[in-house]
Design a protein around this motif. Structure first.
Motif: not given
Length: 348
Positions: A129-130, A230-232, A235-238, A240-246
């Motif tokens: 990603p960018p 999370n594509n806020d 703010y756009g794609p976050m 800094n933190k990937a979505i985990g299993d839940r």
């Protein structure tokens, strides 16, 4: 004529002696003694075993003297090997053996040991990603780039410019002629459809051949992978933190999720050659076959969870495929604004 032959013989012998004396890490053979090193291209400070061999005399019964740079290092009967330390960059260590054999002869041999090293950078053209600052593993059928950064110095300790060195690249024991030569410190190739480990060797040499360094690395590609973010809406794609299993949809009861295909070959236009198969509770969402994202909405006044799965394939590169998923949970909320079901998705 006899004089000319004698001069030619003398010149030839002188050239051979000069080569042996200046070779870095190369075995020498003088008067029936071979000196062999445990490594031909040591790095500074590396422990090296120097072994003396002879097929004409018995060294095990000989009185042997080892000297390092003309200073006594070790002596005794049958000492046919010693441990030495490779010198600093630009320095030379002269190792000499003198063997006095039982028939009264005194045999000598010597070798000059230098040192050098090569740092290796391995890159690929897989998608990230960018503003991504990390490093990803090599993926199947990527274009790989290996950059050599040699550390070879002259007698004053000044390192040679890597662009002024001569390179030889070898892949799986085969020399790649068209990528070696003067200043060619980058080696690149695209792997084929047979996934296997590759052994890459690079040798960097000064133009006059007085010093060299060598490095061998093993390259093993892996499957690309998928991460969700999370594509806020603000703010756009976050990233800094990937979505985990839940993940919980929270009070907004709506979530836009962006899938990032790490390591896949970069598409030329949009998602390009990639196909997306989204599944919500095992039901395929055909409308999202060309979408990197999905919008999830919780049902009204209901608590529960749904399983989200994604499969990505590269339509042109058969080995490039990955799958991943997560569980979206939501709590009961009687708000009138939450009127749609989680299965009522949309692509962005």
């Amino acid at each position: 004529i006899t004089l000319m032959k004698a001069l030619s013989t003398f010149t030839f012998c002188f050239l051979i002696f000069t080569f042996v004396a200046n070779a870095q890490g190369m075995p020498s053979s003088v008067q029936g003694i071979d000196l062999r090193l445990s490594t031909e291209n040591p790095i500074p400070g590396q422990q090296i075993t120097v072994t003396a061999e002879s097929y004409s005399v018995d060294l095990n019964s000989a009185n042997i003297i080892w000297t390092l740079n003309s200073s006594l290092y070790q002596k005794g009967t049958g000492i046919t090997s010693i441990q030495v330390q490779a010198p600093a960059l630009g320095k030379k260590l002269n190792v000499e053996i003198t063997a006095s054999v039982t028939d009264g002869r005194e045999l000598k041999a010597s070798v000059n040991i230098g040192s050098g090293n090569i740092d290796i950078i391995v890159e690929n053209d897989g998608y990230v990603p960018p503003f991504f600052l990390g490093k990803i593993s090599l993926s199947y059928q990527n274009v790989y780039r290996i950059i050599a950064i040699p550390h070879i110095a002259d007698s004053s300790g000044k390192e040679y410019n890597p662009r002024t060195l001569v390179y030889q690249w070898t892949k799986d024991s085969k020399v790649v002629q068209d990528q070696g030569g003067y200043g060619k410190q980058v080696f690149s190739w695209q792997d084929d459809i047979i996934p296997r480990q590759r052994v890459i060797n690079v040798r960097a040499t000064t133009r006059d051949g007085s010093a060299q360094a060598e490095k061998v690395i093993t390259v093993q590609a892996k499957s690309p992978y998928i991460s969700f973010y999370n594509n806020d809406p603000l703010y756009g794609p976050m990233y800094n933190k990937a979505i985990g299993d839940r993940i919980n949809l929270g009070k907004s009861r709506e979530l836009s999720v962006l899938a990032v295909p790490y390591g896949f070959n970069k598409p030329s236009d949009g998602v390009g050659d990639l196909s997306f198969t989204w599944l919500v509770n095992s039901i395929e969402q055909m409308a999202l076959s060309a979408s990197q994202s999905i919008v999830l909405r919780a049902p009204q006044d209901t608590a529960g969870s749904s399983n989200i799965q994604l499969q990505i394939r590269n339509n042109n590169e058969i080995l490039q495929g990955a799958q991943n998923g997560f569980t979206a949970t939501f709590s009961a909320n009687s708000s009138k604004t939450a009127t749609s079901s989680l299965n009522n998705y949309s692509g962005i």
